[in-house]
Design a protein around this motif. Structure first.
Motif, PDB file in Angstrom:
ATOM      1  N   MET A   1       0.849  -1.200   0.000  1.00  0.00           N
ATOM      2  CA  MET A   1       0.000   0.000   0.000  1.00  0.00           C
ATOM      3  C   MET A   1       0.883   1.248   0.000  1.00  0.00           C
ATOM      4  N   PRO A   2       0.640   2.211  -0.890  1.00  0.00           N
ATOM      5  CA  PRO A   2       1.446   3.443  -0.912  1.00  0.00           C
ATOM      6  C   PRO A   2       1.283   4.223   0.392  1.00  0.00           C
ATOM      7  N   MET A   3       2.277   5.030   0.691  1.00  0.00           N
ATOM      8  CA  MET A   3       2.177   5.888   1.861  1.00  0.00           C
ATOM      9  C   MET A   3       1.020   6.861   1.698  1.00  0.00           C
ATOM     10  N   GLN A   4       0.253   7.051   2.765  1.00  0.00           N
ATOM     11  CA  GLN A   4      -0.854   7.991   2.753  1.00  0.00           C
ATOM     12  C   GLN A   4      -0.338   9.409   3.006  1.00  0.00           C
ATOM     13  N   PRO A   5      -1.081  10.419   2.533  1.00  0.00           N
ATOM     14  CA  PRO A   5      -0.620  11.811   2.723  1.00  0.00           C
ATOM     15  C   PRO A   5      -0.310  12.151   4.172  1.00  0.00           C
ATOM     16  N   LYS A   6      -1.156  11.678   5.101  1.00  0.00           N
ATOM     17  CA  LYS A   6      -0.905  11.970   6.505  1.00  0.00           C
ATOM     18  C   LYS A   6       0.438  11.411   6.956  1.00  0.00           C
ATOM     19  N   ASP A   7       0.786  10.195   6.484  1.00  0.00           N
ATOM     20  CA  ASP A   7       2.058   9.589   6.870  1.00  0.00           C
ATOM     21  C   ASP A   7       3.241  10.351   6.283  1.00  0.00           C
ATOM     22  N   ILE A   8       3.096  10.837   5.049  1.00  0.00           N
ATOM     23  CA  ILE A   8       4.179  11.612   4.435  1.00  0.00           C
ATOM     24  C   ILE A   8       4.434  12.878   5.234  1.00  0.00           C
ATOM     25  N   ILE A   9       3.362  13.571   5.614  1.00  0.00           N
ATOM     26  CA  ILE A   9       3.502  14.797   6.404  1.00  0.00           C
ATOM     27  C   ILE A   9       4.111  14.474   7.759  1.00  0.00           C
ATOM     28  N   GLN A  10       3.561  13.475   8.432  1.00  0.00           N
ATOM     29  CA  GLN A  10       4.015  13.139   9.776  1.00  0.00           C
ATOM     30  C   GLN A  10       5.496  12.774   9.802  1.00  0.00           C
ATOM     31  N   HIS A  11       5.947  12.005   8.815  1.00  0.00           N
ATOM     32  CA  HIS A  11       7.303  11.463   8.832  1.00  0.00           C
ATOM     33  C   HIS A  11       8.275  12.252   7.963  1.00  0.00           C
ATOM     34  N   ALA A  12       7.862  13.363   7.391  1.00  0.00           N
ATOM     35  CA  ALA A  12       8.783  14.171   6.605  1.00  0.00           C
ATOM     36  C   ALA A  12       9.965  14.609   7.459  1.00  0.00           C
ATOM     37  N   PRO A  13      11.179  14.621   6.901  1.00  0.00           N
ATOM     38  CA  PRO A  13      12.365  14.957   7.696  1.00  0.00           C
ATOM     39  C   PRO A  13      12.603  16.457   7.821  1.00  0.00           C
ATOM     40  N   ILE A  14      11.564  17.237   7.689  1.00  0.00           N
ATOM     41  CA  ILE A  14      11.625  18.683   7.816  1.00  0.00           C
ATOM     42  C   ILE A  14      10.354  19.131   8.530  1.00  0.00           C
ATOM     43  N   GLY A  15      10.426  20.239   9.262  1.00  0.00           N
ATOM     44  CA  GLY A  15       9.237  20.725   9.941  1.00  0.00           C
ATOM     45  C   GLY A  15       8.173  21.200   8.972  1.00  0.00           C
ATOM     46  N   LEU A  16       6.931  20.754   9.188  1.00  0.00           N
ATOM     47  CA  LEU A  16       5.784  21.186   8.384  1.00  0.00           C
ATOM     48  C   LEU A  16       4.688  21.626   9.342  1.00  0.00           C
ATOM     49  N   ALA A  17       4.097  22.793   9.070  1.00  0.00           N
ATOM     50  CA  ALA A  17       3.063  23.328   9.964  1.00  0.00           C
ATOM     51  C   ALA A  17       2.021  24.079   9.156  1.00  0.00           C
ATOM     52  N   LEU A  18       0.760  23.903   9.546  1.00  0.00           N
ATOM     53  CA  LEU A  18      -0.373  24.602   8.945  1.00  0.00           C
ATOM     54  C   LEU A  18      -1.006  25.478  10.017  1.00  0.00           C
ATOM     55  N   VAL A  19      -1.008  26.794   9.776  1.00  0.00           N
ATOM     56  CA  VAL A  19      -1.588  27.727  10.740  1.00  0.00           C
ATOM     57  C   VAL A  19      -2.582  28.627  10.025  1.00  0.00           C
ATOM     58  N   HIS A  20      -3.532  29.163  10.790  1.00  0.00           N
ATOM     59  CA  HIS A  20      -4.479  30.123  10.232  1.00  0.00           C
ATOM     60  C   HIS A  20      -3.749  31.404   9.848  1.00  0.00           C
ATOM     61  N   LEU A  21      -4.020  31.884   8.638  1.00  0.00           N
ATOM     62  CA  LEU A  21      -3.428  33.152   8.207  1.00  0.00           C
ATOM     63  C   LEU A  21      -3.863  34.289   9.109  1.00  0.00           C
ATOM     64  N   ASP A  22      -5.103  34.255   9.544  1.00  0.00           N
ATOM     65  CA  ASP A  22      -5.626  35.293  10.436  1.00  0.00           C
ATOM     66  C   ASP A  22      -5.594  34.770  11.870  1.00  0.00           C
ATOM     67  N   GLY A  23      -4.621  35.204  12.627  1.00  0.00           N
ATOM     68  CA  GLY A  23      -4.533  34.809  14.025  1.00  0.00           C
ATOM     69  C   GLY A  23      -3.374  33.907  14.364  1.00  0.00           C
ATOM     70  N   GLY A  24      -2.928  33.073  13.401  1.00  0.00           N
ATOM     71  CA  GLY A  24      -1.746  32.249  13.619  1.00  0.00           C
ATOM     72  C   GLY A  24      -1.949  31.025  14.472  1.00  0.00           C
ATOM     73  N   THR A  25      -3.205  30.600  14.727  1.00  0.00           N
ATOM     74  CA  THR A  25      -3.421  29.401  15.533  1.00  0.00           C
ATOM     75  C   THR A  25      -3.109  28.147  14.713  1.00  0.00           C
ATOM     76  N   TYR A  26      -2.637  27.121  15.420  1.00  0.00           N
ATOM     77  CA  TYR A  26      -2.188  25.909  14.745  1.00  0.00           C
ATOM     78  C   TYR A  26      -3.360  25.013  14.375  1.00  0.00           C
ATOM     79  N   THR A  27      -3.262  24.447  13.179  1.00  0.00           N
ATOM     80  CA  THR A  27      -4.193  23.422  12.729  1.00  0.00           C
ATOM     81  C   THR A  27      -3.522  22.060  12.665  1.00  0.00           C
ATOM     82  N   LEU A  28      -2.286  22.039  12.188  1.00  0.00           N
ATOM     83  CA  LEU A  28      -1.579  20.772  12.017  1.00  0.00           C
ATOM     84  C   LEU A  28      -0.088  21.045  12.020  1.00  0.00           C
TER      85      LEU A  28
END
Length: 276
Positions: A1-28
Motif C-alpha cells: 500500500m502506498p504511503m498515505q498523505p498523513k504519513d508523508i507529512i508526519q514522517h517528513a524529515p523537515i518541519g511542516l506546519a499549517l496555521v491560520h493566516l488570520d490569528g496564527g493558531t495551529y491546525t496541524l
C-alpha cells in the motif's frame, strides 16, 4: 500500500506546519516541527505562531504576511528567523511558506521549516506515541492532506527500499523538470550522477543505523538544458507498516539567496558542491 498523505507529512524529515493566516493558531504540524518548537500537541492548542516568534521579527513578518493575504497560492521564502523553543531558547530556522485556502473563509499558511544544525530533542518521552497534530480543527480529510503534500513549499518524495519512486510533489517535479508520471517510473539512482555513489552508500548505511540522514548536498540530473541541479536533502526511513524513505529536498540555489552571514555560520548549507 502506498504511503498515505498523513504519513508523508508526519514522517517528513523537515518541519511542516499549517496555521491560520488570520490569528496564527495551529491546525496541524508534524513531528519535526514539534521538536523545533518544544511544545506537545496538547500544549500547542493554547499557542499561536506569534507565541514562538521573537518580537524583533514581528514588523518584518507583518509585511511578509501581507504578501500571502493578496491571493491563494502566494508564497514567500527562504526567510531566516529564530523560533522560541520552550526548553532550549532560540532555534535558528529557515522558512518557506505558501498560502492554501480550504474555502473563502479558511485561509492558511503552509510552512516548511528547516533547522540550522541538529533538530532539538522531542518534548515528550521516548516511548510516547508521535501523532500528526490536528490541534484546533476537525480531522482534516485525505483530499486536503493530499493537497498539502502536493503544494508543500519544499520538495517531498518517497521511495521504497529499492529506490523506486512512490511519490513526488509539485516542487520536486519542478526541480527535476519532469512530469510526476515519469518520476514514478524511475529509481533514485537514475537522477543522481555516478560520482555520488559513495555518498548514497553512506546515506543508506546511516538510514539503516539511525533512521535519518542529512542534510547532505548532492546533484540531480534534469533534462537538458537544465543539466545538473544542486540540492540540499534530508531523509527519514519509516515503517507504515511497509518500509519507505521520505525525502525533503530544496534547491541549493534558493538557499544561497540567504544572507552570507547566515550561510557562513553554523548552517548546514555549504556554498560548494562536495567533491568526490
Amino acid at each position: 500500500m502506498p504511503m498515505q498523505p498523513k504519513d508523508i507529512i508526519q514522517h517528513a524529515p523537515i518541519g511542516l506546519a499549517l496555521v491560520h493566516l488570520d490569528g496564527g493558531t495551529y491546525t496541524l504540524y508534524n513531528d519535526v516541527y514539534e521538536r523545533i518548537i518544544g511544545y506537545s500537541i496538547d500544549e500547542a492548542q493554547k499557542k499561536s505562531y506569534w507565541d514562538i516568534t521573537p518580537q524583533k521579527y514581528c514588523d518584518q513578518e507583518d509585511d511578509l504576511l501581507d504578501t500571502l493575504r493578496r491571493e491563494n497560492g502566494a508564497e514567500f521564502g527562504p526567510y531566516y528567523k529564530q523560533y522560541f523553543n520552550r526548553t532550549i531558547g532560540l532555534v535558528p530556522v529557515v522558512l518557506n511558506c505558501i498560502r492554501i485556502d480550504r474555502d473563502s473563509n479558511e485561509r492558511y499558511i503552509w510552512s516548511a521549516v528547516e533547522v540550522f544544525g541538529e533538530v532539538p530533542d522531542p518534548p515528550h518521552g521516548p516511548d510516547d506515541p508521535i501523532t500528526c497534530g490536528v490541534c484546533t480543527e476537525p480531522l482534516l480529510g485525505n483530499d486536503i492532506l493530499q493537497t498539502l503534500c502536493d503544494k508543500a513549499p519544499i520538495g517531498l518524495a518517497v521511495t521504497d527500499l529499492d529506490g523506486c519512486f512512490q511519490y513526488a510533489n509539485d516542487y520536486f517535479c519542478e526541480l527535476l523538470c519532469r512530469e510526476r508520471e515519469a518520476i514514478l517510473r524511475m529509481k533514485d539512482r537514475e537522477i543522481i550522477p555516478r560520482k555520488y555513489a559513495r555518498l548514497l552508500r553512506d546515506v543508506a548505511a546511516t538510514l539503516r543505523a539511525t533512521g535519518s540522514a542529512g542534510p547532505f548536498v548532492t546533484q540531480y540530473v534534469a533534462p537538458r538544458p537544465m543539466g545538473l541541479v544542486p540540492v540540499n536533502v534530508r531523509a527519514h526511513l519509516v515503517n507504515v507498516p511497509e518500509s519507505y524513505i521520505v525525502y525533503a529536498v530544496d534547491d541549493l540555489a534558493r538557499l544561497r539567496a540567504l544572507p552570507l552571514d547566515v550561510l557562513d555560520g553554523d548552517a548546514p548549507f555549504p556554498h560548494d558542491h562536495p567533491r568526490r
